[in-house]
Design a protein around this motif. Structure first.
Motif, PDB file in Angstrom:
ATOM      1  N   SER A 139      63.182  -6.014  -2.645  1.00 34.12           N
ATOM      2  CA  SER A 139      61.947  -6.130  -3.868  1.00 34.12           C
ATOM      3  C   SER A 139      61.669  -7.591  -4.502  1.00 34.12           C
ATOM      4  O   SER A 139      60.749  -7.673  -5.122  1.00 34.12           O
ATOM      5  CB  SER A 139      62.282  -5.107  -5.043  1.00 34.12           C
ATOM      6  OG  SER A 139      62.418  -3.779  -4.769  1.00 34.12           O
ATOM      7  N   VAL A 140      62.320  -8.776  -3.782  1.00 35.71           N
ATOM      8  CA  VAL A 140      61.851  -9.973  -3.999  1.00 35.71           C
ATOM      9  C   VAL A 140      60.504  -9.938  -3.388  1.00 35.71           C
ATOM     10  O   VAL A 140      59.515 -10.745  -3.980  1.00 35.71           O
ATOM     11  CB  VAL A 140      62.710 -10.977  -3.249  1.00 35.71           C
ATOM     12  CG1 VAL A 140      62.249 -12.201  -3.238  1.00 35.71           C
ATOM     13  CG2 VAL A 140      64.134 -11.207  -4.242  1.00 35.71           C
ATOM     14  N   THR A 141      60.111  -9.262  -2.706  1.00 32.69           N
ATOM     15  CA  THR A 141      58.859  -9.037  -1.862  1.00 32.69           C
ATOM     16  C   THR A 141      57.676  -8.618  -3.303  1.00 32.69           C
ATOM     17  O   THR A 141      56.622  -9.379  -3.164  1.00 32.69           O
ATOM     18  CB  THR A 141      58.757  -7.857  -0.983  1.00 32.69           C
ATOM     19  OG1 THR A 141      59.706  -7.985   0.001  1.00 32.69           O
ATOM     20  CG2 THR A 141      57.309  -7.987  -0.315  1.00 32.69           C
ATOM     21  N   LYS A 142      58.282  -8.043  -4.209  1.00 26.85           N
ATOM     22  CA  LYS A 142      57.248  -7.633  -5.170  1.00 26.85           C
ATOM     23  C   LYS A 142      56.771  -8.942  -5.987  1.00 26.85           C
ATOM     24  O   LYS A 142      55.605  -9.032  -6.482  1.00 26.85           O
ATOM     25  CB  LYS A 142      57.950  -6.679  -6.378  1.00 26.85           C
ATOM     26  CG  LYS A 142      58.410  -5.530  -5.778  1.00 26.85           C
ATOM     27  CD  LYS A 142      59.031  -4.560  -6.856  1.00 26.85           C
ATOM     28  CE  LYS A 142      59.005  -3.033  -6.331  1.00 26.85           C
ATOM     29  NZ  LYS A 142      59.936  -2.865  -5.491  1.00 26.85           N
ATOM     30  N   SER A 143      57.768 -10.065  -6.081  1.00 25.44           N
ATOM     31  CA  SER A 143      57.432 -11.309  -6.727  1.00 25.44           C
ATOM     32  C   SER A 143      56.364 -11.897  -6.048  1.00 25.44           C
ATOM     33  O   SER A 143      55.455 -12.727  -6.623  1.00 25.44           O
ATOM     34  CB  SER A 143      58.674 -11.954  -7.113  1.00 25.44           C
ATOM     35  OG  SER A 143      59.553 -11.180  -7.950  1.00 25.44           O
ATOM     36  N   THR A 180      45.002  -0.715 -16.156  1.00 27.73           N
ATOM     37  CA  THR A 180      44.270  -1.931 -15.953  1.00 27.73           C
ATOM     38  C   THR A 180      45.133  -2.710 -14.718  1.00 27.73           C
ATOM     39  O   THR A 180      46.396  -2.457 -14.692  1.00 27.73           O
ATOM     40  CB  THR A 180      44.250  -3.006 -17.183  1.00 27.73           C
ATOM     41  OG1 THR A 180      45.376  -3.369 -17.609  1.00 27.73           O
ATOM     42  CG2 THR A 180      43.528  -2.297 -18.404  1.00 27.73           C
ATOM     43  N   VAL A 181      44.732  -3.919 -14.210  1.00 23.97           N
ATOM     44  CA  VAL A 181      45.512  -4.515 -13.403  1.00 23.97           C
ATOM     45  C   VAL A 181      46.643  -5.245 -14.111  1.00 23.97           C
ATOM     46  O   VAL A 181      47.856  -5.309 -13.306  1.00 23.97           O
ATOM     47  CB  VAL A 181      44.464  -5.935 -12.818  1.00 23.97           C
ATOM     48  CG1 VAL A 181      45.155  -6.804 -11.848  1.00 23.97           C
ATOM     49  CG2 VAL A 181      43.262  -5.279 -11.761  1.00 23.97           C
ATOM     50  N   ARG A 182      46.348  -5.730 -15.332  1.00 23.62           N
ATOM     51  CA  ARG A 182      47.613  -6.404 -16.068  1.00 23.62           C
ATOM     52  C   ARG A 182      48.760  -5.335 -16.111  1.00 23.62           C
ATOM     53  O   ARG A 182      49.900  -5.702 -15.959  1.00 23.62           O
ATOM     54  CB  ARG A 182      47.145  -6.922 -17.351  1.00 23.62           C
ATOM     55  CG  ARG A 182      48.258  -7.307 -18.269  1.00 23.62           C
ATOM     56  CD  ARG A 182      49.209  -8.313 -17.543  1.00 23.62           C
ATOM     57  NE  ARG A 182      48.635  -9.523 -17.103  1.00 23.62           N
ATOM     58  CZ  ARG A 182      48.993 -10.473 -16.235  1.00 23.62           C
ATOM     59  NH1 ARG A 182      50.254 -10.336 -15.862  1.00 23.62           N
ATOM     60  NH2 ARG A 182      48.360 -11.410 -15.703  1.00 23.62           N
ATOM     61  N   GLN A 183      48.490  -4.188 -16.432  1.00 16.97           N
ATOM     62  CA  GLN A 183      49.577  -3.148 -16.739  1.00 16.97           C
ATOM     63  C   GLN A 183      50.381  -2.811 -15.498  1.00 16.97           C
ATOM     64  O   GLN A 183      51.473  -2.534 -15.297  1.00 16.97           O
ATOM     65  CB  GLN A 183      48.858  -1.776 -17.342  1.00 16.97           C
ATOM     66  CG  GLN A 183      48.269  -1.971 -18.606  1.00 16.97           C
ATOM     67  CD  GLN A 183      47.483  -0.838 -19.144  1.00 16.97           C
ATOM     68  OE1 GLN A 183      46.837  -0.386 -18.472  1.00 16.97           O
ATOM     69  NE2 GLN A 183      47.428  -0.507 -20.419  1.00 16.97           N
ATOM     70  N   VAL A 184      49.626  -2.834 -14.223  1.00 12.70           N
ATOM     71  CA  VAL A 184      50.152  -2.548 -12.774  1.00 12.70           C
ATOM     72  C   VAL A 184      51.034  -4.002 -12.740  1.00 12.70           C
ATOM     73  O   VAL A 184      52.151  -3.802 -12.347  1.00 12.70           O
ATOM     74  CB  VAL A 184      49.081  -2.477 -11.924  1.00 12.70           C
ATOM     75  CG1 VAL A 184      49.704  -2.513 -10.508  1.00 12.70           C
ATOM     76  CG2 VAL A 184      48.470  -1.070 -12.148  1.00 12.70           C
ATOM     77  N   LEU A 185      50.546  -5.216 -12.985  1.00 13.17           N
ATOM     78  CA  LEU A 185      51.141  -6.325 -12.570  1.00 13.17           C
ATOM     79  C   LEU A 185      52.405  -6.515 -13.615  1.00 13.17           C
ATOM     80  O   LEU A 185      53.689  -6.991 -13.097  1.00 13.17           O
ATOM     81  CB  LEU A 185      50.282  -7.503 -13.219  1.00 13.17           C
ATOM     82  CG  LEU A 185      49.631  -8.453 -11.977  1.00 13.17           C
ATOM     83  CD1 LEU A 185      48.626  -9.402 -12.509  1.00 13.17           C
ATOM     84  CD2 LEU A 185      50.815  -9.207 -11.324  1.00 13.17           C
ATOM     85  N   ASP A 186      52.285  -5.942 -14.666  1.00 10.38           N
ATOM     86  CA  ASP A 186      53.767  -5.896 -15.542  1.00 10.38           C
ATOM     87  C   ASP A 186      54.394  -4.709 -15.622  1.00 10.38           C
ATOM     88  O   ASP A 186      55.545  -4.559 -16.332  1.00 10.38           O
ATOM     89  CB  ASP A 186      53.400  -6.267 -17.028  1.00 10.38           C
ATOM     90  CG  ASP A 186      52.745  -7.642 -17.188  1.00 10.38           C
ATOM     91  OD1 ASP A 186      52.825  -8.551 -16.139  1.00 10.38           O
ATOM     92  OD2 ASP A 186      52.086  -7.945 -18.313  1.00 10.38           O
ATOM     93  N   MET A 358      55.520  -9.554 -12.001  1.00 12.31           N
ATOM     94  CA  MET A 358      56.503  -8.915 -11.167  1.00 12.31           C
ATOM     95  C   MET A 358      57.433  -9.828 -10.892  1.00 12.31           C
ATOM     96  O   MET A 358      58.244  -9.856  -9.733  1.00 12.31           O
ATOM     97  CB  MET A 358      55.738  -8.468 -10.089  1.00 12.31           C
ATOM     98  CG  MET A 358      54.656  -7.252 -10.130  1.00 12.31           C
ATOM     99  SD  MET A 358      54.348  -6.322  -8.856  1.00 12.31           S
ATOM    100  CE  MET A 358      53.201  -5.070  -9.502  1.00 12.31           C
ATOM    101  N   TRP A 359      57.792 -10.760 -11.873  1.00  8.67           N
ATOM    102  CA  TRP A 359      58.900 -11.615 -11.984  1.00  8.67           C
ATOM    103  C   TRP A 359      59.645 -11.277 -13.267  1.00  8.67           C
ATOM    104  O   TRP A 359      59.161 -11.026 -14.151  1.00  8.67           O
ATOM    105  CB  TRP A 359      58.465 -13.081 -12.064  1.00  8.67           C
ATOM    106  CG  TRP A 359      57.924 -13.563 -10.570  1.00  8.67           C
ATOM    107  CD1 TRP A 359      56.885 -13.345 -10.220  1.00  8.67           C
ATOM    108  CD2 TRP A 359      58.568 -14.396  -9.701  1.00  8.67           C
ATOM    109  NE1 TRP A 359      56.667 -14.071  -9.016  1.00  8.67           N
ATOM    110  CE2 TRP A 359      57.774 -14.439  -8.718  1.00  8.67           C
ATOM    111  CE3 TRP A 359      59.835 -14.993  -9.755  1.00  8.67           C
ATOM    112  CZ2 TRP A 359      58.303 -15.416  -7.583  1.00  8.67           C
ATOM    113  CZ3 TRP A 359      60.132 -15.737  -8.625  1.00  8.67           C
ATOM    114  CH2 TRP A 359      59.471 -16.098  -7.535  1.00  8.67           C
TER     115      TRP A 359
END
Length: 420
Positions: A139-143, A180-186, A358-359
């Protein structure tokens, strides 16, 4: 199936006892029958086979390359500090003090690189890994996926307030449609989805089956790719209300990135970062049956190249004199997310932390933030200490709760030492 005593014996094997070289996995032409590991084996990613598999995914399943380009690598300056191994710290929750050297084996580390002021001050390998090898980043991939998305947001190519269903119409009727894109990102989306790796009936295993490139069993009627599965996810709760760590968010984001940029995450990562940062090796992603890169956990790379990603984050998106990522994208990640929203997830060992792009942000005095993956993968960035730690590992337990009590204080102890 192994007996209970066999399972207990495997679970208690030390790093030395479970070293894949010592156990002889996949050695020989061909290997002995009891030393063969196949992707079709139900336990190919179970301990102790895991300790070989994490370095050999491309021998087991299809992959797609992340090219480093044709230029020469940019080597790190080296200034090895042998005293780092003797640094001591107290594990979280108390207990006997440990040295950094002891923590390496205690966490089943396969490799650690520490950078200070951009120089390698510590480098050590074990198990299946050496300096020329590659390892699953999990899951480092996610970042990395989050970094690509934050880059597009900073450049104005991606609107973080846009609804996912508007960008990817195929997801309009799924749980992602009105997020939203932000909600997915966070990862503050509300989904009926469980990612409890200890539960054999968790949704994550259904998702894994959908993304498997292997032929489906007779009678299988479920989704056959990451994209197909994402369209089936149903909403539960409200978006934006609480942090919930779910890999499906990252693969939905990967779909958004592909639609926005016209490139897969593998190709975009190569074009914008990997081929421009002086990488030593190509990286690669595992893919599903239609060749879609696993944006939530499929990256495999050399350890020094993962350290380069950490240095890129430390230096505000620049490396080797080149600005690869807008500094604003890095600043947004480093600022962290909403701590109150994160706290609702109930991570007992991560009080005061947050999540952004995603960090993971530690919230500590040094402003440290990190990428994290199951079985102990990590990129830890400490701006105050000018330090990056990149680690690959094959801890028997997937959850980071198994290694955090040792890893987190060990990282902070090294930072204090380097700041002296």
């Amino acid at each position: 199936m192994p007996s209970m005593s066999e399972a207990q014996e495997k679970a208690t094997m030390s790093a030395d006892q479970s070293d894949p070289r010592r156990l002889g996995w996949m050695v020989g032409s061909p290997p002995p029958a009891d030393k063969i590991i196949r992707a079709t084996d139900s336990d190919y990613f179970g301990f102790p086979k895991l300790r070989w598999t994490v370095c050999h995914f491309r021998q087991l399943m299809p992959t797609v390359a992340v090219s480093r380009g044709l230029g020469a690598p940019v080597p790190f300056e080296r200034r090895i500090d042998a005293a780092i191994d003797a640094i001591t710290f107290t594990p979280l929750g108390g207990g006997k003090d440990m040295t950094f050297s002891q923590s390496f084996s205690a966490n089943y580390a396969d490799g650690i690189v520490i950078l200070h002021q951009g120089r390698i001050v510590y480098e050590r390998y074990s198990g299946c890994l050496d300096e020329a090898g590659q390892h699953g980043a999990m899951s480092v991939t996610k970042s990395l996926t989050g970094l690509l998305a934050e880059m597009l947001v900073a450049e104005g190519a991606l609107d973080e307030t846009a609804k996912v269903g508007a960008l990817v119409p195929e997801l309009a009727s799924s749980a992602f449609g009105d997020a939203t894109v932000r909600q997915v990102l966070d990862m503050t989306t509300g989904h009926a989805y469980s990612e409890d790796y200890s539960d054999p009936n968790a949704d994550v295993w259904t998702y894994s089956a959908a993304g498997s490139p292997l032929p489906k069993p007779a009678g299988y009627s479920g989704p056959r790719s990451y994209f197909e599965y994402l369209q089936t996810v149903r909403k539960e709760g409200e978006h934006g209300a609480a942090f919930g760590y779910k890999t499906i968010n990252t693969d939905a984001l990967g779909w958004v990135i592909a639609r926005t940029s016209g490139k897969s995450v593998a190709d975009l990562l190569s074009e914008r970062i990997w081929s421009r940062m002086g990488a030593e090796q190509d990286a690669y992603y595992t893919v599903d049956s239609i060749g879609t890169p696993f944006a939530g956990g499929g990256l495999n790379a050399g350890l020094r190249d993962m350290a380069r990603i950490g240095q890129l984050m430390l230096d505000d998106g620049a490396i080797n004199g080149k600005q690869l990522v807008p500094a604003d994208a890095i600043a947004r990640i480093r600022a962290g997310g909403d701590k109150a929203v994160f706290a609702k997830a109930g991570y007992a060992l991560l009080k005061g932390w947050s999540y952004r792009g995603m960090w993971w942000n530690t919230g500590n005095a040094n402003g440290a933030f990190m990428a994290r993956g199951v079985h102990g993968q990590a990129i830890y960035v400490d701006p105050a200490a000018r330090m990056v730690i990149a680690r690959f590992s094959s801890n028997p337990t997937a959850s980071n709760t198994a290694n955090d009590p040792i890893s987190l204080p060990a990282y902070e102890a090294v930072a204090r030492y380097l700041m002296r």
